[in-house]
Design a protein around this motif. Sequence first.
Motif, PDB file in Angstrom:
ATOM      1  N   ALA A 259       3.550   3.243   2.682  1.00  0.00           N
ATOM      2  CA  ALA A 259       4.491   3.160   1.581  1.00  0.00           C
ATOM      3  C   ALA A 259       4.514   1.760   0.991  1.00  0.00           C
ATOM      4  O   ALA A 259       5.507   1.322   0.463  1.00  0.00           O
ATOM      5  CB  ALA A 259       5.883   3.545   2.065  1.00  0.00           C
ATOM      6  N   CYS A 260       3.373   1.061   1.086  1.00  0.00           N
ATOM      7  CA  CYS A 260       3.325  -0.309   0.611  1.00  0.00           C
ATOM      8  C   CYS A 260       3.756  -0.382  -0.841  1.00  0.00           C
ATOM      9  O   CYS A 260       3.176   0.269  -1.687  1.00  0.00           O
ATOM     10  CB  CYS A 260       1.917  -0.865   0.735  1.00  0.00           C
ATOM     11  SG  CYS A 260       1.226  -0.627   2.358  1.00  0.00           S
ATOM     12  N   GLY A 261       4.723  -1.195  -1.119  1.00  0.00           N
ATOM     13  CA  GLY A 261       5.129  -1.387  -2.491  1.00  0.00           C
ATOM     14  C   GLY A 261       6.073  -0.291  -2.944  1.00  0.00           C
ATOM     15  O   GLY A 261       6.123   0.794  -2.393  1.00  0.00           O
TER      16      GLY A 261
ATOM     17  N   ASN B   1      -2.379  -9.521   7.207  1.00  0.00           N
ATOM     18  CA  ASN B   1      -3.510  -9.737   6.305  1.00  0.00           C
ATOM     19  C   ASN B   1      -3.691  -8.577   5.326  1.00  0.00           C
ATOM     20  O   ASN B   1      -4.784  -8.345   4.827  1.00  0.00           O
ATOM     21  CB  ASN B   1      -4.800  -9.979   7.097  1.00  0.00           C
ATOM     22  CG  ASN B   1      -5.164  -8.790   7.991  1.00  0.00           C
ATOM     23  OD1 ASN B   1      -4.495  -7.762   7.970  1.00  0.00           O
ATOM     24  ND2 ASN B   1      -6.209  -8.949   8.779  1.00  0.00           N
ATOM     25  N   HIS B   2      -2.620  -7.860   5.045  1.00  0.00           N
ATOM     26  CA  HIS B   2      -2.678  -6.726   4.114  1.00  0.00           C
ATOM     27  C   HIS B   2      -1.556  -6.816   3.065  1.00  0.00           C
ATOM     28  O   HIS B   2      -1.833  -6.855   1.865  1.00  0.00           O
ATOM     29  CB  HIS B   2      -2.582  -5.405   4.890  1.00  0.00           C
ATOM     30  CG  HIS B   2      -2.612  -4.181   4.029  1.00  0.00           C
ATOM     31  ND1 HIS B   2      -3.698  -3.353   3.933  1.00  0.00           N
ATOM     32  CD2 HIS B   2      -1.677  -3.655   3.197  1.00  0.00           C
ATOM     33  CE1 HIS B   2      -3.443  -2.366   3.083  1.00  0.00           C
ATOM     34  NE2 HIS B   2      -2.214  -2.528   2.630  1.00  0.00           N
ATOM     35  N   GLU B   3      -0.318  -6.889   3.544  1.00  0.00           N
ATOM     36  CA  GLU B   3       0.806  -6.879   2.590  1.00  0.00           C
ATOM     37  C   GLU B   3       0.781  -8.095   1.677  1.00  0.00           C
ATOM     38  O   GLU B   3       1.101  -7.994   0.484  1.00  0.00           O
ATOM     39  CB  GLU B   3       2.145  -6.795   3.333  1.00  0.00           C
ATOM     40  CG  GLU B   3       2.300  -5.582   4.237  1.00  0.00           C
ATOM     41  CD  GLU B   3       2.115  -4.249   3.540  1.00  0.00           C
ATOM     42  OE1 GLU B   3       2.361  -4.180   2.320  1.00  0.00           O
ATOM     43  OE2 GLU B   3       1.704  -3.286   4.215  1.00  0.00           O
ATOM     44  N   VAL B   4       0.413  -9.251   2.221  1.00  0.00           N
ATOM     45  CA  VAL B   4       0.380 -10.443   1.357  1.00  0.00           C
ATOM     46  C   VAL B   4      -0.674 -10.298   0.264  1.00  0.00           C
ATOM     47  O   VAL B   4      -0.521 -10.848  -0.822  1.00  0.00           O
ATOM     48  CB  VAL B   4       0.138 -11.755   2.142  1.00  0.00           C
ATOM     49  CG1 VAL B   4       1.350 -12.114   2.967  1.00  0.00           C
ATOM     50  CG2 VAL B   4      -1.116 -11.700   2.978  1.00  0.00           C
ATOM     51  N   VAL B   5      -1.723  -9.536   0.555  1.00  0.00           N
ATOM     52  CA  VAL B   5      -2.759  -9.330  -0.470  1.00  0.00           C
ATOM     53  C   VAL B   5      -2.186  -8.547  -1.651  1.00  0.00           C
ATOM     54  O   VAL B   5      -2.567  -8.779  -2.802  1.00  0.00           O
ATOM     55  CB  VAL B   5      -3.994  -8.631   0.134  1.00  0.00           C
ATOM     56  CG1 VAL B   5      -5.062  -8.389  -0.932  1.00  0.00           C
ATOM     57  CG2 VAL B   5      -4.559  -9.458   1.279  1.00  0.00           C
ATOM     58  N   HIS B   6      -1.249  -7.637  -1.368  1.00  0.00           N
ATOM     59  CA  HIS B   6      -0.572  -6.939  -2.469  1.00  0.00           C
ATOM     60  C   HIS B   6       0.186  -7.938  -3.359  1.00  0.00           C
ATOM     61  O   HIS B   6       0.238  -7.780  -4.581  1.00  0.00           O
ATOM     62  CB  HIS B   6       0.400  -5.898  -1.935  1.00  0.00           C
ATOM     63  CG  HIS B   6      -0.265  -4.666  -1.371  1.00  0.00           C
ATOM     64  ND1 HIS B   6      -1.321  -4.040  -1.977  1.00  0.00           N
ATOM     65  CD2 HIS B   6       0.007  -3.946  -0.242  1.00  0.00           C
ATOM     66  CE1 HIS B   6      -1.690  -2.980  -1.264  1.00  0.00           C
ATOM     67  NE2 HIS B   6      -0.903  -2.912  -0.198  1.00  0.00           N
ATOM     68  N   ILE B   7       0.797  -8.942  -2.735  1.00  0.00           N
ATOM     69  CA  ILE B   7       1.501  -9.970  -3.519  1.00  0.00           C
ATOM     70  C   ILE B   7       0.494 -10.740  -4.384  1.00  0.00           C
ATOM     71  O   ILE B   7       0.709 -10.949  -5.577  1.00  0.00           O
ATOM     72  CB  ILE B   7       2.238 -10.961  -2.595  1.00  0.00           C
ATOM     73  CG1 ILE B   7       3.145 -10.227  -1.596  1.00  0.00           C
ATOM     74  CG2 ILE B   7       2.987 -12.012  -3.421  1.00  0.00           C
ATOM     75  CD1 ILE B   7       4.466  -9.811  -2.098  1.00  0.00           C
TER      76      ILE B   7
ATOM     77  N   ASN C 250      -5.760  -0.299  -5.394  1.00  0.00           N
ATOM     78  CA  ASN C 250      -4.826  -1.315  -4.907  1.00  0.00           C
ATOM     79  C   ASN C 250      -4.831  -1.389  -3.379  1.00  0.00           C
ATOM     80  O   ASN C 250      -4.886  -2.484  -2.797  1.00  0.00           O
ATOM     81  CB  ASN C 250      -3.420  -0.995  -5.422  1.00  0.00           C
ATOM     82  CG  ASN C 250      -2.519  -2.203  -5.424  1.00  0.00           C
ATOM     83  OD1 ASN C 250      -2.850  -3.236  -6.013  1.00  0.00           O
ATOM     84  ND2 ASN C 250      -1.370  -2.099  -4.765  1.00  0.00           N
ATOM     85  N   GLU C 251      -4.800  -0.232  -2.723  1.00  0.00           N
ATOM     86  CA  GLU C 251      -4.850  -0.221  -1.253  1.00  0.00           C
ATOM     87  C   GLU C 251      -6.249  -0.596  -0.758  1.00  0.00           C
ATOM     88  O   GLU C 251      -6.383  -1.330   0.230  1.00  0.00           O
ATOM     89  CB  GLU C 251      -4.434   1.138  -0.701  1.00  0.00           C
ATOM     90  CG  GLU C 251      -2.970   1.502  -0.942  1.00  0.00           C
ATOM     91  CD  GLU C 251      -1.995   0.490  -0.355  1.00  0.00           C
ATOM     92  OE1 GLU C 251      -2.377  -0.270   0.563  1.00  0.00           O
ATOM     93  OE2 GLU C 251      -0.847   0.443  -0.833  1.00  0.00           O
ATOM     94  N   GLY C 252      -7.276  -0.099  -1.446  1.00  0.00           N
ATOM     95  CA  GLY C 252      -8.634  -0.443  -1.045  1.00  0.00           C
ATOM     96  C   GLY C 252      -8.869  -1.941  -1.100  1.00  0.00           C
ATOM     97  O   GLY C 252      -9.527  -2.520  -0.229  1.00  0.00           O
TER      98      GLY C 252
ATOM     99  N   SER D 118      -8.175   7.897   4.368  1.00  0.00           N
ATOM    100  CA  SER D 118      -8.069   7.544   2.947  1.00  0.00           C
ATOM    101  C   SER D 118      -8.058   6.025   2.764  1.00  0.00           C
ATOM    102  O   SER D 118      -8.669   5.505   1.829  1.00  0.00           O
ATOM    103  CB  SER D 118      -6.830   8.183   2.313  1.00  0.00           C
ATOM    104  OG  SER D 118      -5.641   7.654   2.842  1.00  0.00           O
ATOM    105  N   TYR D 119      -7.387   5.306   3.665  1.00  0.00           N
ATOM    106  CA  TYR D 119      -7.362   3.845   3.555  1.00  0.00           C
ATOM    107  C   TYR D 119      -8.728   3.251   3.885  1.00  0.00           C
ATOM    108  O   TYR D 119      -9.173   2.294   3.257  1.00  0.00           O
ATOM    109  CB  TYR D 119      -6.269   3.256   4.458  1.00  0.00           C
ATOM    110  CG  TYR D 119      -4.932   3.169   3.767  1.00  0.00           C
ATOM    111  CD1 TYR D 119      -4.320   4.294   3.241  1.00  0.00           C
ATOM    112  CD2 TYR D 119      -4.281   1.948   3.627  1.00  0.00           C
ATOM    113  CE1 TYR D 119      -3.094   4.213   2.603  1.00  0.00           C
ATOM    114  CE2 TYR D 119      -3.049   1.853   2.980  1.00  0.00           C
ATOM    115  CZ  TYR D 119      -2.470   2.987   2.477  1.00  0.00           C
ATOM    116  OH  TYR D 119      -1.264   2.896   1.836  1.00  0.00           O
ATOM    117  N   ARG D 120      -9.405   3.813   4.887  1.00  0.00           N
ATOM    118  CA  ARG D 120     -10.747   3.317   5.202  1.00  0.00           C
ATOM    119  C   ARG D 120     -11.704   3.600   4.048  1.00  0.00           C
ATOM    120  O   ARG D 120     -12.558   2.775   3.713  1.00  0.00           O
ATOM    121  CB  ARG D 120     -11.258   3.986   6.481  1.00  0.00           C
ATOM    122  CG  ARG D 120     -10.622   3.433   7.746  1.00  0.00           C
ATOM    123  CD  ARG D 120     -11.023   4.270   8.940  1.00  0.00           C
ATOM    124  NE  ARG D 120     -10.631   3.642  10.198  1.00  0.00           N
ATOM    125  CZ  ARG D 120     -10.655   4.273  11.371  1.00  0.00           C
ATOM    126  NH1 ARG D 120     -11.038   5.545  11.431  1.00  0.00           N
ATOM    127  NH2 ARG D 120     -10.297   3.649  12.468  1.00  0.00           N
TER     128      ARG D 120
HETATM  129 ZN   LIG Z   1      -0.949  -1.514   1.332  1.00  0.00          ZN
END
Ligand SMILES: [Zn+2]
Length: 252
Positions: A19-21, A113-119, A132-134, A192-194
């Motif tokens: 549920a990122c974001g 090392n994932h959520e900050v990349v969304h920022i 975006n997730e990829g 799906s994320y991979r």
């Molecule tokens: Zn994410």
Amino acid sequence: MRSKFIGLFLIVAVAGALACGGLSTEPAPTLSMNGESATTRYYFEPGDVVDTARQEAFNAWALTRLELTLPRKIEFRKYSSRSAMSRYTGTGNTNAFAEPETFRIHTIWPWDNHEVVHIFSALVGRPSDFFNEGFAVSFQADPMNRDFTVRFNGMQVHEACRGYRHGGTLPLPLSRYVTTAGFRALPDDVMSYRMAGSFVLFLEERYGLSRVLAFFRASGRDDSLATIESKFLQAFGERLEEAETGWLVSLQ
Ligand SMILES: [Zn+2]
């Protein structure tokens, strides 16, 4: 996701980690700031642990790659458990999530090392959830330890997709899954994320990060397939189907 140690937890936890974001949260008035760096303010409970050195190394590496300077500091909010995160934010069905609009991430991991990349990537653009997730997955490396293998849930993403491909389970063609709705409809979230991570990493490796960022700049979260295909061709100089073919060849 980031180490063998925490990988064990992700097996059971990843289903809720998607549920990122997009989540709104209550203010967390009692979580105090316990550290501050050039890029980040760290909030956590007394006695809890944040691996600031590892996080700082990651931030420096990622921001250098992206040629970005943050306009304000990241607010890194660390919780000792999902239930603690739920107490502070009202959200307890995930391990971590990002709120790019407020430069805030919430996580139960000592570093992220994932959520900050969304920022970071939100400063460039916000394509469909697939891209975006990829993109966030494609940055899941550990620069402090010189480990640049991109893993999701313990497996290098290309290796994982090679296995899915050989097993006949890789969801194809990509045109069914590159929209936000198509991506979120996939039932196996680890797969799906991979898949998204492997394809975006392939785009970075084949076409270069600057073209991926150009695609981000031109895109929107709710773009239709036709819009995605058009923006993709403009950014990469090849059609989505051509890139998909190249990706599948690379997985053989
Ligand atoms: Zn994410």
